[in-house]
Design a protein around this motif. Structure first.
Motif, PDB file in Angstrom:
ATOM      1  N   ALA A   1       7.696   6.555  -8.972  1.00  0.00           N
ATOM      2  CA  ALA A   1       7.942   7.001  -7.600  1.00  0.00           C
ATOM      3  C   ALA A   1       7.222   6.144  -6.575  1.00  0.00           C
ATOM      4  N   MET A   2       6.531   5.117  -7.020  1.00  0.00           N
ATOM      5  CA  MET A   2       5.830   4.241  -6.080  1.00  0.00           C
ATOM      6  C   MET A   2       6.725   3.755  -4.943  1.00  0.00           C
ATOM      7  N   PRO A   3       8.014   3.407  -5.175  1.00  0.00           N
ATOM      8  CA  PRO A   3       8.844   2.960  -4.055  1.00  0.00           C
ATOM      9  C   PRO A   3       8.943   3.964  -2.915  1.00  0.00           C
ATOM     10  N   LEU A   4       8.835   5.263  -3.196  1.00  0.00           N
ATOM     11  CA  LEU A   4       8.906   6.257  -2.126  1.00  0.00           C
ATOM     12  C   LEU A   4       7.661   6.203  -1.252  1.00  0.00           C
ATOM     13  N   GLN A   5       6.506   6.061  -1.871  1.00  0.00           N
ATOM     14  CA  GLN A   5       5.274   5.865  -1.113  1.00  0.00           C
ATOM     15  C   GLN A   5       5.379   4.584  -0.282  1.00  0.00           C
ATOM     16  N   PHE A   6       5.921   3.573  -0.891  1.00  0.00           N
ATOM     17  CA  PHE A   6       6.085   2.268  -0.256  1.00  0.00           C
ATOM     18  C   PHE A   6       6.961   2.362   0.994  1.00  0.00           C
ATOM     19  N   TRP A   7       8.104   3.058   0.880  1.00  0.00           N
ATOM     20  CA  TRP A   7       9.014   3.133   2.020  1.00  0.00           C
ATOM     21  C   TRP A   7       8.405   3.937   3.165  1.00  0.00           C
ATOM     22  N   VAL A   8       7.704   5.009   2.851  1.00  0.00           N
ATOM     23  CA  VAL A   8       7.067   5.804   3.909  1.00  0.00           C
ATOM     24  C   VAL A   8       6.046   4.952   4.660  1.00  0.00           C
ATOM     25  N   GLN A   9       5.238   4.203   3.921  1.00  0.00           N
ATOM     26  CA  GLN A   9       4.227   3.372   4.569  1.00  0.00           C
ATOM     27  C   GLN A   9       4.859   2.219   5.350  1.00  0.00           C
ATOM     28  N   ALA A  10       5.977   1.707   4.866  1.00  0.00           N
ATOM     29  CA  ALA A  10       6.683   0.656   5.605  1.00  0.00           C
ATOM     30  C   ALA A  10       7.158   1.178   6.957  1.00  0.00           C
ATOM     31  N   VAL A  11       7.659   2.406   6.966  1.00  0.00           N
ATOM     32  CA  VAL A  11       8.081   3.028   8.224  1.00  0.00           C
ATOM     33  C   VAL A  11       6.874   3.300   9.113  1.00  0.00           C
ATOM     34  N   ARG A  12       5.814   3.802   8.508  1.00  0.00           N
ATOM     35  CA  ARG A  12       4.589   4.092   9.261  1.00  0.00           C
ATOM     36  C   ARG A  12       4.089   2.854  10.005  1.00  0.00           C
ATOM     37  N   HIS A  13       4.221   1.683   9.394  1.00  0.00           N
ATOM     38  CA  HIS A  13       3.733   0.442  10.004  1.00  0.00           C
ATOM     39  C   HIS A  13       4.840  -0.338  10.713  1.00  0.00           C
ATOM     40  N   GLN A  14       6.005   0.294  10.881  1.00  0.00           N
ATOM     41  CA  GLN A  14       7.119  -0.285  11.625  1.00  0.00           C
ATOM     42  C   GLN A  14       7.468  -1.690  11.123  1.00  0.00           C
TER      43      GLN A  14
END
Length: 250
Positions: free
Chosen positions: A179-192
């Motif tokens: 599930a690491m990609p889900l954490q990854f996508w959330v953080q990518a959005v968080r950092h725009q």
């Protein structure tokens, strides 16, 4: 100046594929890193016999996310400009590495932070038919990411990606499993971050490949993915859908 490119492969018990995949990867990438995530088959021995490949071994298996986290750290510490990640199961095509890596800096005025492979962006002549449960889970999670985070993705789980290395220190990878990609996508959005998809063929060579234990059941896997997504959105203070402000929506 020509960007320095590293191609990294997280591997776990890949003795069946190493001798076919790694020589082909080396044809298209000068610098190659293999993260051996605690393999218990002949993978460590085979890697010792190969020249021109950097190897980091986890003594204990950490999980898919753990392998990627190590690759991120290595790329940053060694001053690369672009990191390409590719799986070692023969389902990705190494010939696409240069084109995917070049796409990171294709826009000279503003580089992309993530070039994400998509197996559903285009139809290739040699495409496989994905296992029904895997396709269903991917579709549902991709829709969640679109509806909740505003991510215009067609494939949320493809491991074939290129990253701008300067963006990697912004990620805090604590979810070490699939599930690491889900954490990854959330953080990518968080950092725009700037994200772009890149079409890659859809190839399944081992439709019965195991996720491990209960995760082989699609319902359990979906529950696990949803929980990680919910938890990470709370941790990053990233609200869902209409609750997001214009600034948070990027």
């Amino acid at each position: 100046m020509t960007p320095r490119i590293l191609t990294a492969l997280p591997v776990y018990n890949e003795e069946k594929h190493l001798l076919d995949v790694l020589p082909e990867v080396r044809q298209y990438s000068q610098d190659v890193l293999v993260v051996d995530d605690g393999s218990t088959d002949r993978t460590p021995q085979l890697l010792m016999e190969m020249e021109g490949i950097a190897v980091i071994r986890h003594e204990k298996n950490q999980g898919y996310g753990g392998g990627l986290r190590t690759a991120f750290q290595y790329a940053v510490q060694n001053g690369y400009d672009v990191l390409v990640t590719i799986d070692c199961d023969g389902q990705h095509q190494p010939r696409l590495i240069p084109a995917m890596a070049a796409e990171v800096f294709a826009d000279k005025s503003q580089p992309w932070d993530i070039i994400s492979g998509s197996r559903y962006l285009e139809i290739f002549d040699d495409n496989s038919i994905p296992p029904a449960d895997r396709r269903r889970v991917n579709v549902e999670i991709t829709k969640l990411l679109r509806d909740c985070l505003g991510l215009e993705l067609t494939d949320s789980f493809c491991g074939f990606k290129a990253y701008r290395v300067d963006a990697l220190p912004l990620f805090e990878v604590t979810e070490l499993g699939y599930a690491m990609p889900l954490q990854f996508w959330v953080q990518a959005v968080r950092h725009q971050m700037r994200i772009k998809e890149f079409p890659v063929p859809l190839v399944y060579l081992d439709e019965k490949r195991s996720f491990g234990g209960a995760l082989d059941d699609a319902t359990e896997r979906m529950r696990y993915y949803r929980e990680v997504l919910r938890r990470e959105m709370e941790a990053q203070n990233v609200p869902c859908g209409s609750d997001r402000t214009d600034e948070q929506a990027g």
